[in-house]
Design a protein around this motif. Structure first.
Motif, short mmCIF file in Angstrom:
data_model
loop_
_atom_site.label_atom_id
_atom_site.label_comp_id
_atom_site.label_asym_id
_atom_site.label_seq_id
_atom_site.Cartn_x
_atom_site.Cartn_y
_atom_site.Cartn_z
N ASP A 629 -6.25 -13.39 16.75
CA ASP A 629 -6.59 -13.13 15.35
C ASP A 629 -6.09 -11.74 14.95
OD1 ASP A 629 -7.83 -15.53 14.99
OD2 ASP A 629 -9.82 -14.80 15.54
N ARG A 630 -5.36 -11.72 13.83
CA ARG A 630 -4.88 -10.44 13.29
C ARG A 630 -5.46 -10.28 11.89
NH1 ARG A 630 -0.89 -9.15 9.86
NH2 ARG A 630 -0.11 -11.29 9.88
N GLN A 631 -6.22 -9.21 11.69
CA GLN A 631 -6.88 -9.01 10.40
C GLN A 631 -5.86 -8.70 9.32
OE1 GLN A 631 -9.98 -6.11 10.47
NE2 GLN A 631 -10.56 -6.40 8.33
N ILE A 632 -6.06 -9.33 8.14
CA ILE A 632 -5.17 -9.14 6.99
C ILE A 632 -5.77 -8.05 6.10
CG2 ILE A 632 -4.09 -10.24 5.01
CD1 ILE A 632 -4.38 -12.90 6.44
N ILE A 633 -4.95 -7.06 5.80
CA ILE A 633 -5.39 -5.94 4.96
C ILE A 633 -4.90 -6.17 3.54
CG2 ILE A 633 -5.39 -3.45 4.65
CD1 ILE A 633 -6.75 -4.40 7.20
N ALA A 634 -5.83 -6.22 2.60
CA ALA A 634 -5.49 -6.40 1.19
C ALA A 634 -5.25 -5.03 0.56
CB ALA A 634 -6.60 -7.13 0.46
N GLU A 635 -4.19 -4.93 -0.25
CA GLU A 635 -3.82 -3.65 -0.86
C GLU A 635 -4.06 -3.63 -2.36
OE1 GLU A 635 0.18 -2.89 0.18
OE2 GLU A 635 -0.22 -2.66 2.34
N THR A 636 -4.23 -4.79 -2.98
CA THR A 636 -4.44 -4.84 -4.42
C THR A 636 -5.90 -5.17 -4.71
OG1 THR A 636 -3.89 -7.20 -4.51
CG2 THR A 636 -2.08 -5.62 -4.76
N PRO A 637 -6.39 -4.82 -5.89
CA PRO A 637 -7.79 -5.17 -6.23
C PRO A 637 -8.04 -6.67 -6.22
CG PRO A 637 -6.96 -3.46 -7.68
CD PRO A 637 -5.79 -3.93 -6.88
N ALA A 638 -7.07 -7.46 -6.72
CA ALA A 638 -7.26 -8.92 -6.72
C ALA A 638 -7.32 -9.45 -5.28
CB ALA A 638 -6.11 -9.59 -7.48
N GLY A 639 -6.47 -8.92 -4.43
CA GLY A 639 -6.50 -9.36 -3.03
C GLY A 639 -7.80 -9.00 -2.35
N LYS A 640 -8.30 -7.79 -2.65
CA LYS A 640 -9.59 -7.41 -2.07
C LYS A 640 -10.72 -8.30 -2.56
CE LYS A 640 -8.33 -2.55 -1.40
NZ LYS A 640 -8.64 -1.15 -1.75
N ALA A 641 -10.66 -8.70 -3.85
CA ALA A 641 -11.69 -9.60 -4.37
C ALA A 641 -11.62 -10.97 -3.69
CB ALA A 641 -11.54 -9.74 -5.88
N VAL A 642 -10.40 -11.47 -3.48
CA VAL A 642 -10.24 -12.77 -2.79
C VAL A 642 -10.75 -12.67 -1.35
CG1 VAL A 642 -8.54 -14.43 -1.96
CG2 VAL A 642 -8.37 -13.50 -4.28
N HIS A 643 -10.45 -11.57 -0.69
CA HIS A 643 -10.91 -11.40 0.68
C HIS A 643 -12.43 -11.31 0.75
CE1 HIS A 643 -6.91 -9.85 2.58
NE2 HIS A 643 -6.78 -11.02 1.95
N MET A 644 -13.03 -10.63 -0.25
CA MET A 644 -14.49 -10.55 -0.27
C MET A 644 -15.11 -11.93 -0.48
SD MET A 644 -16.90 -8.19 -2.73
CE MET A 644 -16.03 -6.73 -2.17
N LEU A 645 -14.51 -12.72 -1.39
CA LEU A 645 -15.02 -14.08 -1.60
C LEU A 645 -14.86 -14.92 -0.34
CD1 LEU A 645 -16.13 -16.24 -3.53
CD2 LEU A 645 -13.77 -16.71 -4.23
N ARG A 646 -13.76 -14.77 0.35
CA ARG A 646 -13.53 -15.52 1.59
C ARG A 646 -14.53 -15.11 2.67
NH1 ARG A 646 -7.67 -15.85 4.70
NH2 ARG A 646 -8.38 -17.14 6.48
N ARG A 647 -14.87 -13.82 2.72
CA ARG A 647 -15.85 -13.36 3.70
C ARG A 647 -17.23 -13.95 3.40
NH1 ARG A 647 -16.25 -8.74 6.98
NH2 ARG A 647 -14.33 -7.92 6.07
N VAL A 648 -17.56 -14.06 2.10
CA VAL A 648 -18.85 -14.63 1.74
C VAL A 648 -18.92 -16.10 2.13
CG1 VAL A 648 -20.33 -15.25 -0.20
CG2 VAL A 648 -19.30 -12.98 -0.09
N ILE A 649 -17.80 -16.84 1.94
CA ILE A 649 -17.80 -18.28 2.21
C ILE A 649 -17.81 -18.55 3.71
CG2 ILE A 649 -16.47 -20.41 1.96
CD1 ILE A 649 -15.46 -19.30 -0.71
N THR A 650 -16.94 -17.93 4.46
CA THR A 650 -16.78 -18.25 5.89
C THR A 650 -17.61 -17.38 6.80
OG1 THR A 650 -14.89 -16.74 6.12
CG2 THR A 650 -14.43 -19.00 5.43
N GLY A 651 -18.04 -16.21 6.33
CA GLY A 651 -18.78 -15.31 7.20
C GLY A 651 -17.90 -14.48 8.10
N ASN A 652 -16.59 -14.61 7.98
CA ASN A 652 -15.67 -13.86 8.84
C ASN A 652 -14.68 -13.11 7.97
OD1 ASN A 652 -16.76 -14.99 11.25
ND2 ASN A 652 -15.58 -16.86 10.86
N ALA A 653 -14.12 -12.08 8.57
CA ALA A 653 -13.10 -11.31 7.87
C ALA A 653 -11.81 -12.13 7.80
CB ALA A 653 -12.85 -10.00 8.59
N PRO A 654 -11.04 -12.02 6.74
CA PRO A 654 -9.77 -12.75 6.63
C PRO A 654 -8.81 -12.33 7.74
CG PRO A 654 -10.45 -11.85 4.51
CD PRO A 654 -11.34 -11.24 5.53
N THR A 655 -8.33 -13.32 8.46
CA THR A 655 -7.41 -13.06 9.57
C THR A 655 -6.27 -14.05 9.54
OG1 THR A 655 -8.72 -14.46 11.05
CG2 THR A 655 -9.22 -12.11 11.05
#
Length: 708
Positions: A629-655
């Motif tokens: 697993d390699r963690q994906i780093i979001a650089e834009t505000p929209a990407g960070k919002a999508v990653h936060m939503l994904r963390r809420v749904i799956t319980g894991n950091a986006p990888t």
């Protein structure tokens, strides 16, 4: 009809009560004693009898078993499943809201306008209202089906909806059809014994029949089908005695008490529950683990330290099951253990031999009931010095057999019996008085061939390598004051011989342990050698014979291993336990584990014992998955919002996941896992049936056997 097929002329008590010819009239006999509880009906027995028992893998408790798929279905985590279903619902709601409020334009209404005729366009037209709303419903259903497939709503329904409730609730089984109902005794009806079938069915419905009665009568019917007994004899016994027909010679219809859960239709006894562990095959997880004669016919070895549950969790349930089979006329069992080892009450056995106890009713036949001196010498030599023999066939076992045969043959010819323990000890020591008297009797009788045997024995006395002294030392362990009343050969006692295994007998042999450990090992080897010799010459091999050794320390010898290998073809088996494999000689451990089909490794095993089990269980090919697993780093505000939503749904950091799949060969159970990975009260066991079916090593919880 008794278990041996003979008529039972005894009638019921009511048949023997004289009936007066005239007045005064005697009031009718009460159905039960005053104050006694009413007899139960047969609903519980019929429910037990009609419970389905589907075919299953070896060792699976078949009573009410529900087969599982071979492979474990892939399950989505509950949090991810429910979150995805809810988000899919919100997406569908959003799409419908945008369409309904016109934010997406009116293009989705073009098919509707194309289908409606001009005559329906008038306001408040009934036809137009019906078609329009039907179109709305079709669009809404299409959106719902699409988002439902994306959100896996069907999986949510199966896991948390009505299907899950129905599966959890006990299903009310429909009564079987008359032609499939076992309570109707259809095989008897097909053979013309309709009256017997009706009598048995009436007793079952009235609560007069037990599981042992059903198994015993079924066994008697098999004897009729095989031609050993006549149909008229069987029918007469059933009509006369009902569910009590064809009784065991002891007259018992059940044991005084039961510890384990038994199913006499399949012949199984439940030992525990297979753990829900990833190392167990999915089809076995959570199922009951049970053993029966089809598995015990390959013999069983249980290894574990003291307190690991060998006697209470394995030996006694199996002994109890075999005693029930004996009452049903299916088996003969001999249980050998130390006095007070917890092998059941005395009333559960027909014969109890208490070696070293002056109150013992029965004695133990030192020569196994044989009249052949060579056979008696072979069995006795195995008992006395079998543990000293070389593992190869050319070891000292043959020489010790020859020494004993040189004495037993002449002695039996002269006295008409074999020597007692003190007499045998004197002969082996080379005492001049007994040997001289034996020589004189042979000379007077003209027994030249036996004189040559005796001469050969006298020439070997005192020579280097002579085994007479070793045999005499071992016999001296039995020539003690505690055993003075045992092993009598003069006919003044009641010796038990393992030749009785032609009958469904229940035998328990209590061995002395305090101060007589070596003598107990000799007697254990003696019983095992006599058992192997007796079952090989039985006339009726349809009766399963089993020897249960609660402690097999010092019993594993080269001849014992060869005898165990021959038991399967004789419809017999051995159940034996060891505290550690170190109690068996190192060269015999692998042959022993290879000769036995059912192997049990209990918790607390040592790593070196675990290594022997790991070798005999071998290795298997498995699919190894290496996940990176390699963690994906979001650089834009929209990407960070999508990653936060994904963390809420799956319980894991986006990888970003990379999966490598490869085939590797791994031990089924390693020595370290057997030594440190088996929880207390558990055991790892592998099974092999007499037909060759095989169950891999399974982790079983012996503390949850489903006992009543």
């Amino acid at each position: 009809m008794d278990s041996d097929g003979t008529h039972d002329a005894r009638g019921t008590h009511a048949d023997r009560v004289p009936r007066p010819a005239g007045p005064p009239r005697v009031p009718p006999r009460p159905a039960r004693a005053p104050g006694a509880p009413p007899l139960p009906d047969g609903s519980a027995f019929l429910t037990w009898l009609r419970t389905p028992r589907p075919e299953a893998a070896p060792g699976v408790w078949r009573f009410g078993h529900r087969p599982r798929p071979e492979e474990e279905p892939e399950q989505i985590p509950a949090r991810q499943l429910l979150s995805g279903a809810f988000i899919a619902f919100l997406v569908g709601w959003l799409i419908w809201s945008l369409l309904w409020n016109g934010y997406l334009g009116g293009w989705w209404l073009l098919p509707l306008f194309a289908m409606i005729p001009d005559s329906w366009v008038k306001p408040h037209s009934f036809g137009s209202v019906v078609v329009v709303y039907a179109y709305y419903v079709a669009i809404a259903l299409g959106i719902m089906i699409g988002v439902g497939r994306l959100g896996r709503w069907s999986e949510v329904w199966r896991r948390y909806g009505v299907p899950a409730w129905r599966q959890a609730a006990p299903a009310n089984e429909r009564p079987p059809a008359p032609e499939e109902d076992p309570a109707q005794w259809n095989p008897l009806r097909a053979a013309g014994a309709v009256d017997a079938a009706e009598r048995l069915g009436a007793d079952a419905r009235a609560g007069l029949m037990r599981d042992v009665d059903h198994a015993r009568i079924t066994r008697a019917w098999q004897s009729v089908r095989s031609g050993r007994h006549s149909l008229a004899t069987f029918t007469g016994a059933v009509l006369r005695e009902g569910a009590a027909a064809c009784l065991h010679p002891s007259g018992d219809r059940d044991l005084p008490g039961r510890l384990a859960q038994h199913d006499l239709v399949t012949g199984q006894v439940r030992l525990g529950t297979t753990a829900d562990d990833p190392r167990n095959p999915y089809a076995y997880r959570g199922t009951g683990m049970a053993l029966g004669p089809d598995l015990l016919g390959t013999s069983l070895l249980a290894v574990g330290p003291a307190g690991s549950g060998k006697t209470g969790g394995v030996v006694w349930p199996l002994a109890e099951s075999l005693c029930l089979h004996a009452l049903a006329g299916r088996a003969a069992v001999v249980v050998v253990g130390a006095a007070g080892a917890g092998l059941g009450p005395v009333d559960a056995y027909d014969v109890v031999v208490r070696v070293g106890n002056p109150e013992s009713v029965y004695d133990l036949d030192l020569y196994g009931g044989t009249t052949d001196p060579d056979e008696a010498a072979a069995v006795l030599a195995e008992a006395l010095v079998g543990d000293l023999a070389d593992p190869h066939p050319s070891g000292e076992s043959r020489r010790s057999t020859t020494v004993l045969a040189q004495l037993l043959g002449p002695y039996r010819t002269v006295h008409g019996r074999f020597p007692s323990v003190p007499e045998l000890r004197q002969l082996l020591d080379g005492a001049p008085g007994p040997l001289g008297a034996l020589r004189k009797a042979l000379t007077d009788g003209g027994q030249e061939s036996l004189l040559r045997e005796l001469d050969a024995r006298e020439r070997q006395l005192g020579q280097p390598g002579d085994l007479g002294g070793v045999l005499a030392d071992r016999v001296a362990l039995l020539d003690r004051p505690a055993f003075a009343g045992f092993f009598d050969t003069s006919g003044q006692s009641r010796p038990f011989s393992l030749r009785a295994l032609d009958h469904p007998v229940r035998v328990r042999i209590d061995l002395p342990q305090r101060g007589h450990a070596d003598a107990s090992r000799i007697l254990s080897r003696l019983v095992l050698a006599q058992f192997a010799a007796s079952v090989a010459v039985r006339e009726d091999r349809s009766l399963f014979a089993c020897l249960v050794l609660d402690d097999a320390t010092g019993v594993v010898t080269p001849e014992a291993v060869r005898g165990i290998q021959r038991l399967r073809s004789a419809n017999a088996g051995v159940v034996m336990t060891l505290r550690t494999l170190d109690d068996a000689p190192r060269p015999l451990r692998s042959p022993l584990l290879g000769a036995i089909g059912c192997r049990v490794a209990l918790s607390g095993l040592t790593p070196w014992d675990g290594q022997d089990f790991a070798e005999v269980w071998g290795k298997e090919w498995i699919e190894a998955r290496d996940v990176t697993d390699r963690q994906i780093i979001a650089e834009t505000p929209a990407g960070k919002a999508v990653h936060m939503l994904r963390r809420v749904i799956t319980g894991n950091a986006p990888t970003a996941r990379a999966v490598t799949v490869r085939q590797v060969e791994r031990e089924r159970w390693s020595a370290s896992e057997l030594a440190h990975g088996v929880p207390p009260g558990h055991a790892v066991l592998s099974l092999t049936s007499v037909r060759g079916d095989y169950a891999p090593p399974l982790l079983v919880d012996l503390r949850d056997p489903g006992r009543p």
